[in-house]
Design an enzyme around this catalytic site. Structure first.
Site, PDB file in Angstrom:
ATOM      1  N   GLY A  60      60.413   7.083  -9.810  1.00  0.00           N
ATOM      2  CA  GLY A  60      59.935   8.191  -9.450  1.00  0.00           C
ATOM      3  C   GLY A  60      60.793   9.161  -8.596  1.00  0.00           C
ATOM      4  O   GLY A  60      61.874   9.623  -8.819  1.00  0.00           O
ATOM      5  N   GLU A  72      64.162   7.568  -7.021  1.00  0.00           N
ATOM      6  CA  GLU A  72      65.378   7.208  -7.246  1.00  0.00           C
ATOM      7  C   GLU A  72      65.356   8.598  -8.473  1.00  0.00           C
ATOM      8  O   GLU A  72      66.627   9.264  -8.064  1.00  0.00           O
ATOM      9  CB  GLU A  72      65.196   5.673  -7.687  1.00  0.00           C
ATOM     10  CG  GLU A  72      65.625   4.939  -6.869  1.00  0.00           C
ATOM     11  CD  GLU A  72      65.416   3.299  -6.745  1.00  0.00           C
ATOM     12  OE1 GLU A  72      66.741   3.319  -7.416  1.00  0.00           O
ATOM     13  OE2 GLU A  72      65.545   2.879  -4.979  1.00  0.00           O
ATOM     14  N   GLY A 119      69.411  -8.922 -18.035  1.00  0.00           N
ATOM     15  CA  GLY A 119      68.795  -8.601 -17.886  1.00  0.00           C
ATOM     16  C   GLY A 119      68.058  -6.548 -17.977  1.00  0.00           C
ATOM     17  O   GLY A 119      69.047  -5.767 -17.506  1.00  0.00           O
ATOM     18  N   HIS A 138      80.840   0.233  18.020  1.00  0.00           N
ATOM     19  CA  HIS A 138      80.840   1.763  18.593  1.00  0.00           C
ATOM     20  C   HIS A 138      81.804   2.039  18.104  1.00  0.00           C
ATOM     21  O   HIS A 138      83.063   1.854  18.320  1.00  0.00           O
ATOM     22  CB  HIS A 138      80.542   1.895  19.876  1.00  0.00           C
ATOM     23  CG  HIS A 138      80.068   3.273  20.557  1.00  0.00           C
ATOM     24  ND1 HIS A 138      79.474   3.827  19.671  1.00  0.00           N
ATOM     25  CD2 HIS A 138      81.348   4.205  21.149  1.00  0.00           C
ATOM     26  CE1 HIS A 138      79.972   5.022  20.758  1.00  0.00           C
ATOM     27  NE2 HIS A 138      80.938   5.145  20.972  1.00  0.00           N
TER      28      HIS A 138
HETATM   29  P1  FAD Z   1      64.760  -8.549 -16.074  1.00  0.00           P
HETATM   30  O1  FAD Z   1      65.586  -8.498 -15.541  1.00  0.00           O
HETATM   31  O2  FAD Z   1      63.425  -7.958 -16.669  1.00  0.00           O
HETATM   32  O3  FAD Z   1      65.101  -9.797 -17.123  1.00  0.00           O
HETATM   33  C1  FAD Z   1      64.602 -10.194 -18.038  1.00  0.00           C
HETATM   34  C2  FAD Z   1      64.541 -10.741 -19.071  1.00  0.00           C
HETATM   35  O4  FAD Z   1      64.223 -11.579 -20.215  1.00  0.00           O
HETATM   36  C3  FAD Z   1      65.583  -9.402 -20.003  1.00  0.00           C
HETATM   37  O5  FAD Z   1      66.932  -8.975 -20.400  1.00  0.00           O
HETATM   38  C4  FAD Z   1      64.862  -9.515 -21.116  1.00  0.00           C
HETATM   39  O6  FAD Z   1      65.178  -9.279 -22.471  1.00  0.00           O
HETATM   40  C5  FAD Z   1      64.457 -11.030 -21.691  1.00  0.00           C
HETATM   41  N1  FAD Z   1      62.982 -12.439 -22.173  1.00  0.00           N
HETATM   42  C6  FAD Z   1      62.227 -11.577 -22.587  1.00  0.00           C
HETATM   43  N2  FAD Z   1      60.861 -12.550 -23.136  1.00  0.00           N
HETATM   44  C7  FAD Z   1      61.626 -13.211 -23.783  1.00  0.00           C
HETATM   45  C8  FAD Z   1      62.261 -14.233 -24.782  1.00  0.00           C
HETATM   46  N3  FAD Z   1      60.740 -14.295 -25.534  1.00  0.00           N
HETATM   47  N4  FAD Z   1      63.040 -14.617 -25.405  1.00  0.00           N
HETATM   48  C9  FAD Z   1      64.142 -13.936 -24.891  1.00  0.00           C
HETATM   49  N5  FAD Z   1      64.705 -12.896 -24.105  1.00  0.00           N
HETATM   50  C10 FAD Z   1      63.374 -12.506 -23.508  1.00  0.00           C
HETATM   51  N6  FAD Z   1      65.077  -4.148  -7.946  1.00  0.00           N
HETATM   52  C11 FAD Z   1      66.535  -4.173  -7.239  1.00  0.00           C
HETATM   53  O7  FAD Z   1      66.074  -5.554  -6.613  1.00  0.00           O
HETATM   54  N7  FAD Z   1      66.961  -3.211  -6.611  1.00  0.00           N
HETATM   55  C12 FAD Z   1      66.719  -2.387  -7.254  1.00  0.00           C
HETATM   56  O8  FAD Z   1      67.762  -1.572  -7.315  1.00  0.00           O
HETATM   57  C13 FAD Z   1      65.773  -2.064  -8.441  1.00  0.00           C
HETATM   58  N8  FAD Z   1      66.154  -0.785  -9.022  1.00  0.00           N
HETATM   59  C14 FAD Z   1      65.689  -0.982 -10.223  1.00  0.00           C
HETATM   60  C15 FAD Z   1      65.480   0.164 -11.167  1.00  0.00           C
HETATM   61  C16 FAD Z   1      64.615   0.418 -12.070  1.00  0.00           C
HETATM   62  C17 FAD Z   1      64.931   2.209 -13.165  1.00  0.00           C
HETATM   63  C18 FAD Z   1      63.806  -0.965 -13.018  1.00  0.00           C
HETATM   64  C19 FAD Z   1      63.161  -0.035 -14.018  1.00  0.00           C
HETATM   65  C20 FAD Z   1      64.083  -1.187 -12.285  1.00  0.00           C
HETATM   66  C21 FAD Z   1      64.899  -1.858 -10.720  1.00  0.00           C
HETATM   67  N9  FAD Z   1      64.925  -2.935 -10.204  1.00  0.00           N
HETATM   68  C22 FAD Z   1      65.473  -3.119  -8.632  1.00  0.00           C
HETATM   69  C23 FAD Z   1      64.019  -3.817 -10.223  1.00  0.00           C
HETATM   70  C24 FAD Z   1      64.825  -4.997 -10.972  1.00  0.00           C
HETATM   71  O9  FAD Z   1      64.870  -4.936 -12.003  1.00  0.00           O
HETATM   72  C25 FAD Z   1      63.149  -6.545 -11.409  1.00  0.00           C
HETATM   73  O10 FAD Z   1      62.740  -7.246 -10.380  1.00  0.00           O
HETATM   74  C26 FAD Z   1      64.416  -7.536 -11.598  1.00  0.00           C
HETATM   75  O11 FAD Z   1      65.267  -6.895 -12.745  1.00  0.00           O
HETATM   76  C27 FAD Z   1      63.355  -8.583 -12.369  1.00  0.00           C
HETATM   77  O12 FAD Z   1      63.928  -9.565 -12.789  1.00  0.00           O
HETATM   78  P2  FAD Z   1      64.309 -10.871 -13.553  1.00  0.00           P
HETATM   79  O13 FAD Z   1      65.296 -12.065 -13.757  1.00  0.00           O
HETATM   80  O14 FAD Z   1      61.904 -11.378 -13.484  1.00  0.00           O
HETATM   81  O15 FAD Z   1      63.292 -10.156 -15.009  1.00  0.00           O
HETATM   82  P1  NAI Z   2      55.949   2.009  -7.844  1.00  0.00           P
HETATM   83  O1  NAI Z   2      54.906   0.848  -8.094  1.00  0.00           O
HETATM   84  O2  NAI Z   2      56.798   1.311  -7.151  1.00  0.00           O
HETATM   85  O3  NAI Z   2      55.212   3.172  -7.941  1.00  0.00           O
HETATM   86  C1  NAI Z   2      54.491   3.429  -8.565  1.00  0.00           C
HETATM   87  C2  NAI Z   2      53.730   5.352  -8.323  1.00  0.00           C
HETATM   88  O4  NAI Z   2      53.079   5.577  -9.493  1.00  0.00           O
HETATM   89  C3  NAI Z   2      52.733   4.239  -6.746  1.00  0.00           C
HETATM   90  O5  NAI Z   2      52.893   5.417  -5.879  1.00  0.00           O
HETATM   91  C4  NAI Z   2      51.366   4.681  -7.743  1.00  0.00           C
HETATM   92  O6  NAI Z   2      50.374   5.148  -6.656  1.00  0.00           O
HETATM   93  C5  NAI Z   2      51.868   5.889  -8.565  1.00  0.00           C
HETATM   94  N1  NAI Z   2      50.365   5.973  -9.799  1.00  0.00           N
HETATM   95  C6  NAI Z   2      50.264   4.868 -10.762  1.00  0.00           C
HETATM   96  N2  NAI Z   2      49.575   5.364 -11.611  1.00  0.00           N
HETATM   97  C7  NAI Z   2      49.147   6.902 -11.260  1.00  0.00           C
HETATM   98  C8  NAI Z   2      48.729   7.515 -11.848  1.00  0.00           C
HETATM   99  N3  NAI Z   2      47.735   7.653 -12.990  1.00  0.00           N
HETATM  100  N4  NAI Z   2      49.621   9.041 -12.321  1.00  0.00           N
HETATM  101  C9  NAI Z   2      50.318   9.048 -10.774  1.00  0.00           C
HETATM  102  N5  NAI Z   2      50.700   8.246  -9.909  1.00  0.00           N
HETATM  103  C10 NAI Z   2      50.405   6.984 -10.022  1.00  0.00           C
HETATM  104  O7  NAI Z   2      56.520   1.799  -9.568  1.00  0.00           O
HETATM  105  P2  NAI Z   2      57.608   2.116 -10.278  1.00  0.00           P
HETATM  106  O8  NAI Z   2      57.952   3.443  -9.589  1.00  0.00           O
HETATM  107  O9  NAI Z   2      57.425   2.619 -11.441  1.00  0.00           O
HETATM  108  O10 NAI Z   2      58.533   0.807 -10.620  1.00  0.00           O
HETATM  109  C11 NAI Z   2      58.183   0.385 -10.508  1.00  0.00           C
HETATM  110  C12 NAI Z   2      58.822  -0.862  -9.961  1.00  0.00           C
HETATM  111  O11 NAI Z   2      60.325  -1.203 -10.120  1.00  0.00           O
HETATM  112  C13 NAI Z   2      58.960  -1.000  -8.207  1.00  0.00           C
HETATM  113  O12 NAI Z   2      57.274  -1.259  -7.647  1.00  0.00           O
HETATM  114  C14 NAI Z   2      60.224  -1.996  -7.743  1.00  0.00           C
HETATM  115  O13 NAI Z   2      59.991  -3.486  -7.921  1.00  0.00           O
HETATM  116  C15 NAI Z   2      60.929  -2.303  -9.075  1.00  0.00           C
HETATM  117  N6  NAI Z   2      62.262  -1.354  -8.363  1.00  0.00           N
HETATM  118  C16 NAI Z   2      62.699  -1.203  -7.454  1.00  0.00           C
HETATM  119  C17 NAI Z   2      63.357  -0.582  -7.310  1.00  0.00           C
HETATM  120  C18 NAI Z   2      64.801  -0.990  -6.139  1.00  0.00           C
HETATM  121  O14 NAI Z   2      64.709  -2.141  -5.376  1.00  0.00           O
HETATM  122  N7  NAI Z   2      65.035   0.045  -5.231  1.00  0.00           N
HETATM  123  C19 NAI Z   2      64.177   1.212  -7.478  1.00  0.00           C
HETATM  124  C20 NAI Z   2      63.243   0.952  -8.672  1.00  0.00           C
HETATM  125  C21 NAI Z   2      62.393   0.463  -9.237  1.00  0.00           C
END
Ligand code: FAD
Ligand code: NAI
Length: 471
Positions: free
Chosen positions: A189, A191, A43, A449
């Site tokens: 943003g 990270e 995913g 510790h």
């Molecule tokens: P997804 O991981 O989105 O998986 C869904 C899958 O379904 C995808 O592979 C997609 O191709 C597939 N799919 C969609 N539609 C269909 C279809 N019709 N048929 C077949 N396949 C399909 N979370 C954390 O906890 N820790 C982190 O450090 C973290 N870092 C992140 C960094 C970034 C840059 C981003 C964008 C997200 C991050 N997240 C993090 C969030 C995390 O990636 C998501 O919460 C997580 O992947 C959600 O899992 P999911 O299984 O719900 O969906």
């Molecule tokens: P986010 O919800 O963390 O942050 C989005 C930010 O954008 C908020 O502060 C919001 O106020 C601001 N914003 C919204 N509209 C705006 C606008 N028009 N102009 C300026 N600022 C605006 O969302 P983000 O960073 O896109 O990440 C998406 C999700 O992915 C997270 O909420 C999280 O669930 C997941 N994620 C988790 C990570 C982790 O667990 N370490 C790392 C990266 C993503």
């Protein structure tokens, strides 16, 4: 109707693949459909989310550490050079090893992977269209929707894949942007902003709300703001982005501050990270009668992940709750175990969150703002890392641990950590909260510790008794 499968999972992310593996372990016949063009499982998280971003965060942190911190330890390293292609290739290798690992687990436990785009068909069947256009139908007793989420686009500054990008492209900038403008001061943003800042970009954050990290405890967010500014970030809060124009390799982003001042920022790349939205395109939800929330687009489910259509369930980013990988996989496990007659549950009050900037931010439970809003009387225990021997030895003294406990019962209501390896320190607090433990419980556990975990013990001691021992 004859069913080929007990369970068909749509989506091979942390929610879907974990559910599929657990289902196979429990003896169900299970298929997992994934539509990613390169047939990689895992995913968003493994392919373009958690894993590649953490690989780059770790690499860029090592670069930063070598350039700016080693000399204080008495280590002279001479000139330090960035080899960006190797750094990006290492990140890709980490990703492919882990996505391959999911394929290995599918084989080991007997999950059938099916590659193609899935759509709900009549009678809980799933129609799959492969990349060559060939269609097949999987008959299933139960269908689990785990299709995750996608980046939200701003209508007035659409992604163009090069200058105005989502997190996916921001994992592969080459060369390092000269000036990266980040719209949104949230998880992504900060990270990915940290990655490119450490590698040499100027980074300007434009955040709509009065503060960055709106999901965090306010005191922690304010301290993070200060530390990031110290690291060289330029952060504008209360700033509403209004548009962007691209000319050659320059992007001009226009914005308005709360007091009406116009702002114009020029850079070469813009990362738009303003949140994510559920991904349901092509799933056929409307035709199948699966109800979604009108505002958020998330699939409506009950406490057993059942959608409005019998036999069709949903988990992960697609449904309500924090969009986090461990939340998705926890739901996958609990859904499958419930389906097979077990009685587990997800404790949504004890789901940790971590922001992998440096120092790291980790929390579990309620923030001070939430406690005040709910009218809960609480005590605060705080302890600075600077007062621990280990943080001094490491030369990583920024940050603190904050434990919030109920005034009457001492039960831990929330823990918020800003500091080195907060991501690992939070685990103890999650366990305590899971068992409805008290601040005294944490304080009375022996913390080795010298370790960073002593700061957790001391903050808990202060919340419980009013005084830490070492400050
Ligand atoms: P997804 O991981 O989105 O998986 C869904 C899958 O379904 C995808 O592979 C997609 O191709 C597939 N799919 C969609 N539609 C269909 C279809 N019709 N048929 C077949 N396949 C399909 N979370 C954390 O906890 N820790 C982190 O450090 C973290 N870092 C992140 C960094 C970034 C840059 C981003 C964008 C997200 C991050 N997240 C993090 C969030 C995390 O990636 C998501 O919460 C997580 O992947 C959600 O899992 P999911 O299984 O719900 O969906
Ligand atoms: P986010 O919800 O963390 O942050 C989005 C930010 O954008 C908020 O502060 C919001 O106020 C601001 N914003 C919204 N509209 C705006 C606008 N028009 N102009 C300026 N600022 C605006 O969302 P983000 O960073 O896109 O990440 C998406 C999700 O992915 C997270 O909420 C999280 O669930 C997941 N994620 C988790 C990570 C982790 O667990 N370490 C790392 C990266 C993503």
């Amino acid at each position: 109707m004859a069913h080929n499968y007990d369970l068909v999972v749509i989506g091979g992310g942390p929610g879907g693949y974990t559910a599929a593996i657990r289902a196979a372990q429990l003896g169900l016949k299970v298929a997992c459909v994934e539509k990613r063009a390169n047939k990689a499982l895992g995913g968003v998280c493994l392919n373009v989310g958690c894993i590649p971003s953490k690989a780059l965060l770790d690499s860029s942190e090592a670069y930063e550490h070598t350039r700016h911190k080693l000399s204080r330890h008495g280590i002279k390293v001479g000139s330090v050079e960035l080899d960006l292609p190797t750094m990006l290739a290492r990140k890709d290798k980490v990703v492919s090893e882990l996505t391959g690992g999911v394929g290995y687990l599918f084989k080991k436990y007997g999950v059938t992977p099916v590659f193609g785009a899935a759509k709900l068909a009549k009678g809980n069947a799933v129609e799959v269209t492969a990349s060559d256009g060939e269609k097949s139908v999987l008959e299933a007793k139960n269908v689990l929707l785990a299709t995750g989420s996608e980046s939200t686009e701003l209508p007035f500054m659409k992604f163009d894949g090069k200058h105005i990008v989502s997190s996916t492209e921001a994992l592969n900038f080459n060369p390092v942007p000269k000036h990266l403008i980040v719209v949104g001061g949230g998880y992504i943003g900060l990270e990915l902003g940290s990655v490119w800042k450490r590698l040499g970009s100027k980074v300007t954050v434009l955040e709509f709300l009065p503060r960055i990290l709106a999901i965090c405890d306010g005191e922690i967010a304010r301290e993070v703001h200060k530390l990031l500014v110290k690291q060289g970030f330029e952060i504008n809060v209360d700033t509403k982005v209004t548009g962007a124009t691209v000319k050659g390799d320059t992007v001009t982003v226009t914005a308005q501050s709360k007091d009406g001042k116009e702002l114009s920022v020029q850079g070469d790349r813009v990362l738009v990270a303003v949140g994510r939205r559920p991904y349901t395109s092509g799933l056929g939800l409307d035709e199948a009668g699966v109800k979604t929330d009108a505002k958020s687009g998330r699939v409506d489910v009950n406490e057993h992940f059942q959608t409005s259509v019998p036999g069709v369930y949903a988990i992960g980013d697609l449904i309500t709750g924090p969009m986090l990988a461990h939340k998705a996989s926890e739901e996958g496990v609990v859904f499958v175990e419930t389906l097979t007659g077990m009685k587990p549950h997800v404790n949504y009050d004890a789901i940790p969150s971590v922001i992998y900037i440096w120092p790291e931010v980790a929390s579990v439970g309620l923030t001070e703002e939430q406690l005040k809003e709910n009218g809960v009387e609480y005590r605060v225990g705080k302890f600075k890392f600077a007062a621990t021997g280990r943080a001094k030895a490491m030369d990583e003294q920024d940050g603190f641990v904050k434990v919030l406990a109920d005034v009457k019962t001492d039960r831990v209501l929330g823990v918020h950590i800003l500091g080195p390896r907060a991501s690992d320190l939070i685990a103890e607090c999650v366990t305590i909260m899971e068992y409805k433990g008290s601040a005294e419980d944490i304080a009375r556990c022996t913390h080795a510790h010298p370790t960073l975990s002593e700061a957790v013990g001391e903050a808990a001691r202060m919340a419980w008794s009013g005084k830490p021992l070492n400050s």
